[in-house]
Design a protein around this motif. Structure first.
Motif, PDB file in Angstrom:
ATOM      1  N   SER A  90       5.282   9.375   1.825  1.00  0.00           N
ATOM      2  CA  SER A  90       5.523   8.354   1.831  1.00  0.00           C
ATOM      3  C   SER A  90       6.024   8.005   0.577  1.00  0.00           C
ATOM      4  CB  SER A  90       4.386   7.325   2.337  1.00  0.00           C
ATOM      5  OG  SER A  90       3.308   7.653   1.258  1.00  0.00           O
ATOM      6  N   PRO A  91       7.172   8.368  -0.122  1.00  0.00           N
ATOM      7  CA  PRO A  91       7.603   8.087  -1.441  1.00  0.00           C
ATOM      8  C   PRO A  91       7.587   6.665  -1.645  1.00  0.00           C
ATOM      9  CG  PRO A  91       9.195   9.166  -0.295  1.00  0.00           C
ATOM     10  CD  PRO A  91       8.040   9.100   0.663  1.00  0.00           C
ATOM     11  N   GLN A  92       8.041   6.383  -2.810  1.00  0.00           N
ATOM     12  CA  GLN A  92       8.145   4.778  -3.052  1.00  0.00           C
ATOM     13  C   GLN A  92       9.657   4.293  -2.870  1.00  0.00           C
ATOM     14  OE1 GLN A  92       7.047   3.996  -7.282  1.00  0.00           O
ATOM     15  NE2 GLN A  92       5.142   5.377  -6.922  1.00  0.00           N
ATOM     16  N   ARG A  93      10.418   5.179  -2.169  1.00  0.00           N
ATOM     17  CA  ARG A  93      11.941   4.734  -1.815  1.00  0.00           C
ATOM     18  C   ARG A  93      11.767   3.384  -1.003  1.00  0.00           C
ATOM     19  NH1 ARG A  93      15.340   9.372  -2.060  1.00  0.00           N
ATOM     20  NH2 ARG A  93      14.099  11.098  -2.115  1.00  0.00           N
ATOM     21  N   PRO A  94      11.156   3.090  -0.077  1.00  0.00           N
ATOM     22  CA  PRO A  94      11.162   1.629   0.470  1.00  0.00           C
ATOM     23  C   PRO A  94      10.830   0.551  -0.668  1.00  0.00           C
ATOM     24  CG  PRO A  94       9.948   2.857   1.934  1.00  0.00           C
ATOM     25  CD  PRO A  94      10.066   3.796   0.767  1.00  0.00           C
ATOM     26  N   ALA A  95       9.878   0.994  -1.570  1.00  0.00           N
ATOM     27  CA  ALA A  95       9.475   0.004  -2.445  1.00  0.00           C
ATOM     28  C   ALA A  95      10.522  -0.089  -3.439  1.00  0.00           C
ATOM     29  CB  ALA A  95       8.230   0.378  -3.142  1.00  0.00           C
ATOM     30  N   ALA A  96      11.377   0.983  -3.782  1.00  0.00           N
ATOM     31  CA  ALA A  96      12.421   0.864  -4.601  1.00  0.00           C
ATOM     32  C   ALA A  96      13.549   0.051  -4.271  1.00  0.00           C
ATOM     33  CB  ALA A  96      12.958   2.283  -5.066  1.00  0.00           C
ATOM     34  N   ALA A  97      13.867   0.134  -2.894  1.00  0.00           N
ATOM     35  CA  ALA A  97      14.737  -0.812  -2.136  1.00  0.00           C
ATOM     36  C   ALA A  97      14.321  -2.229  -2.463  1.00  0.00           C
ATOM     37  CB  ALA A  97      14.855  -0.277  -0.832  1.00  0.00           C
ATOM     38  N   ALA A  98      13.161  -2.653  -2.474  1.00  0.00           N
ATOM     39  CA  ALA A  98      12.784  -4.038  -2.516  1.00  0.00           C
ATOM     40  C   ALA A  98      13.416  -4.876  -3.211  1.00  0.00           C
ATOM     41  CB  ALA A  98      11.258  -4.025  -2.980  1.00  0.00           C
ATOM     42  N   PRO A  99      13.923  -4.630  -4.619  1.00  0.00           N
ATOM     43  CA  PRO A  99      14.660  -5.414  -5.333  1.00  0.00           C
ATOM     44  C   PRO A  99      15.980  -5.898  -4.660  1.00  0.00           C
ATOM     45  CG  PRO A  99      13.743  -3.905  -6.634  1.00  0.00           C
ATOM     46  CD  PRO A  99      13.666  -3.631  -5.118  1.00  0.00           C
ATOM     47  N   SER A 100      16.752  -4.880  -4.017  1.00  0.00           N
ATOM     48  CA  SER A 100      17.922  -5.103  -3.409  1.00  0.00           C
ATOM     49  C   SER A 100      18.188  -5.977  -2.289  1.00  0.00           C
ATOM     50  CB  SER A 100      18.400  -3.541  -3.166  1.00  0.00           C
ATOM     51  OG  SER A 100      17.638  -3.145  -1.829  1.00  0.00           O
ATOM     52  N   VAL A 101      16.803  -6.351  -1.742  1.00  0.00           N
ATOM     53  CA  VAL A 101      16.793  -7.386  -0.386  1.00  0.00           C
ATOM     54  C   VAL A 101      16.023  -8.581  -1.078  1.00  0.00           C
ATOM     55  CG1 VAL A 101      17.300  -5.639   1.300  1.00  0.00           C
ATOM     56  CG2 VAL A 101      14.710  -6.218   0.358  1.00  0.00           C
ATOM     57  N   GLY A 102      15.784  -8.728  -2.588  1.00  0.00           N
ATOM     58  CA  GLY A 102      15.337  -9.932  -3.034  1.00  0.00           C
ATOM     59  C   GLY A 102      13.817 -10.004  -2.996  1.00  0.00           C
TER      60      GLY A 102
ATOM     61  N   MET B 185       0.779  -1.201   0.057  1.00  0.00           N
ATOM     62  CA  MET B 185      -0.025   0.020   0.140  1.00  0.00           C
ATOM     63  C   MET B 185       0.893   1.358  -0.132  1.00  0.00           C
ATOM     64  SD  MET B 185      -2.799   1.257   3.014  1.00  0.00           S
ATOM     65  CE  MET B 185      -4.202   0.933   2.601  1.00  0.00           C
ATOM     66  N   ARG B 186       0.441   2.220  -0.916  1.00  0.00           N
ATOM     67  CA  ARG B 186       1.167   3.399  -0.866  1.00  0.00           C
ATOM     68  C   ARG B 186       0.410   4.494  -0.505  1.00  0.00           C
ATOM     69  NH1 ARG B 186       2.870   6.576  -5.988  1.00  0.00           N
ATOM     70  NH2 ARG B 186       0.735   5.604  -6.598  1.00  0.00           N
ATOM     71  N   GLY B 187       0.723   5.459   0.272  1.00  0.00           N
ATOM     72  CA  GLY B 187      -0.095   6.433   0.578  1.00  0.00           C
ATOM     73  C   GLY B 187       0.545   7.554   1.401  1.00  0.00           C
ATOM     74  N   GLY B 188      -0.161   8.862   1.302  1.00  0.00           N
ATOM     75  CA  GLY B 188       0.074   9.879   2.386  1.00  0.00           C
ATOM     76  C   GLY B 188       1.280  10.536   1.699  1.00  0.00           C
ATOM     77  N   ALA B 189       1.143  11.947   1.968  1.00  0.00           N
ATOM     78  CA  ALA B 189       2.404  12.968   1.440  1.00  0.00           C
ATOM     79  C   ALA B 189       3.434  12.421   2.236  1.00  0.00           C
ATOM     80  CB  ALA B 189       2.234  14.152   1.604  1.00  0.00           C
TER      81      ALA B 189
ATOM     82  N   ARG C 184      10.029  -8.101  -4.167  1.00  0.00           N
ATOM     83  CA  ARG C 184       9.279  -7.237  -5.025  1.00  0.00           C
ATOM     84  C   ARG C 184       8.220  -6.673  -4.623  1.00  0.00           C
ATOM     85  NH1 ARG C 184       4.595  -8.626  -7.723  1.00  0.00           N
ATOM     86  NH2 ARG C 184       4.056 -10.671  -7.257  1.00  0.00           N
ATOM     87  N   ARG C 185       7.829  -5.321  -5.061  1.00  0.00           N
ATOM     88  CA  ARG C 185       6.631  -4.580  -4.388  1.00  0.00           C
ATOM     89  C   ARG C 185       5.412  -5.008  -5.052  1.00  0.00           C
ATOM     90  NH1 ARG C 185       6.706   1.525  -6.520  1.00  0.00           N
ATOM     91  NH2 ARG C 185       6.628   1.048  -8.635  1.00  0.00           N
ATOM     92  N   ARG C 186       4.267  -4.935  -4.261  1.00  0.00           N
ATOM     93  CA  ARG C 186       2.907  -5.091  -4.803  1.00  0.00           C
ATOM     94  C   ARG C 186       1.899  -4.085  -4.236  1.00  0.00           C
ATOM     95  NH1 ARG C 186       0.486  -9.938  -3.202  1.00  0.00           N
ATOM     96  NH2 ARG C 186      -1.683  -9.022  -2.999  1.00  0.00           N
ATOM     97  N   ILE C 187       1.683  -2.995  -4.914  1.00  0.00           N
ATOM     98  CA  ILE C 187       0.818  -1.957  -4.425  1.00  0.00           C
ATOM     99  C   ILE C 187      -0.644  -2.490  -4.682  1.00  0.00           C
ATOM    100  CG2 ILE C 187       0.113   0.238  -4.673  1.00  0.00           C
ATOM    101  CD1 ILE C 187       2.955   0.983  -5.637  1.00  0.00           C
TER     102      ILE C 187
ATOM    103  N   SER D 211      -7.826  -4.235   7.545  1.00  0.00           N
ATOM    104  CA  SER D 211      -7.572  -5.441   6.508  1.00  0.00           C
ATOM    105  C   SER D 211      -6.103  -6.001   6.885  1.00  0.00           C
ATOM    106  CB  SER D 211      -7.387  -4.541   5.094  1.00  0.00           C
ATOM    107  OG  SER D 211      -6.178  -3.717   5.090  1.00  0.00           O
ATOM    108  N   ASP D 212      -5.659  -6.803   5.775  1.00  0.00           N
ATOM    109  CA  ASP D 212      -4.581  -7.441   6.016  1.00  0.00           C
ATOM    110  C   ASP D 212      -3.322  -6.864   5.344  1.00  0.00           C
ATOM    111  OD1 ASP D 212      -5.342  -8.051   3.492  1.00  0.00           O
ATOM    112  OD2 ASP D 212      -4.735 -10.265   3.558  1.00  0.00           O
ATOM    113  N   LEU D 213      -3.403  -5.620   5.072  1.00  0.00           N
ATOM    114  CA  LEU D 213      -2.595  -4.797   4.378  1.00  0.00           C
ATOM    115  C   LEU D 213      -1.468  -4.184   5.180  1.00  0.00           C
ATOM    116  CD1 LEU D 213      -4.803  -2.826   1.346  1.00  0.00           C
ATOM    117  CD2 LEU D 213      -3.228  -5.030   1.223  1.00  0.00           C
ATOM    118  N   LEU D 214      -0.239  -3.656   4.749  1.00  0.00           N
ATOM    119  CA  LEU D 214       0.583  -2.908   5.477  1.00  0.00           C
ATOM    120  C   LEU D 214       0.918  -1.844   4.690  1.00  0.00           C
ATOM    121  CD1 LEU D 214       3.663  -3.437   4.303  1.00  0.00           C
ATOM    122  CD2 LEU D 214       3.240  -5.772   5.522  1.00  0.00           C
ATOM    123  N   THR D 215       1.667  -0.808   5.256  1.00  0.00           N
ATOM    124  CA  THR D 215       2.061   0.173   4.708  1.00  0.00           C
ATOM    125  C   THR D 215       3.569   0.778   5.293  1.00  0.00           C
ATOM    126  OG1 THR D 215       1.406   2.708   3.747  1.00  0.00           O
ATOM    127  CG2 THR D 215       1.129   1.979   6.186  1.00  0.00           C
ATOM    128  N   VAL D 216       4.119   1.834   4.544  1.00  0.00           N
ATOM    129  CA  VAL D 216       5.257   2.534   5.167  1.00  0.00           C
ATOM    130  C   VAL D 216       4.882   3.814   5.212  1.00  0.00           C
ATOM    131  CG1 VAL D 216       7.664   2.981   4.793  1.00  0.00           C
ATOM    132  CG2 VAL D 216       6.843   0.661   3.998  1.00  0.00           C
TER     133      VAL D 216
END
Length: 110
Positions: free
Chosen positions: A7-19, A1-5, A21-24, A41-46
């Motif tokens: 909360s850029p996609q930086r954590p999601a962009a780091a996902a490939p470096s730790v093996g 989940m992505r949201g809020g001013a 993939r992101r799923r929004i 819900s069963d979602l999480l966010t950063v």
């Protein structure tokens, strides 16, 4: 989940470096809304830590530090140049500058 001013996609962009993939699953525009969705819900966010108090649901949510390094987010102030001399705009800009200047330099992670 992505949201809020702020909360850029930086954590999601780091996902490939730790093996990983992101799923929004959902995108929202406010940290308050993000917390409402996550709490029901069963979602999480950063989110930046300082946004937590504005969610209204902090007591219901598990909060953990990210398991990876995320670069700092730099924030700027923008306005239309034509409004440079509008007194209400000047007051707001000055108020923001004073508030930021008096804020703690760094908020500790959880």
């Amino acid at each position: 989940m992505r949201g809020g001013a702020g909360s850029p996609q930086r954590p999601a962009a780091a996902a490939p470096s730790v093996g990983r993939r992101r799923r929004i699953a959902l995108a929202v525009n406010q940290s308050y809304t993000v917390a409402q969705v996550v709490a029901t819900s069963d979602l999480l966010t950063v989110l930046p830590h300082h946004f937590l108090s504005s969610t209204g649901r902090i007591a219901e949510l598990a909060v953990l530090p990210l398991p990876l390094e995320v670069p700092a987010v730099h924030v700027g102030m923008l306005w239309y140049w034509h409004h440079e001399s509008v007194s209400a705009q000047r007051w707001l800009r000055d108020t923001v500058v004073r508030a930021v200047a008096s804020a703690p330099a760094h908020e500790e992670a959880l």
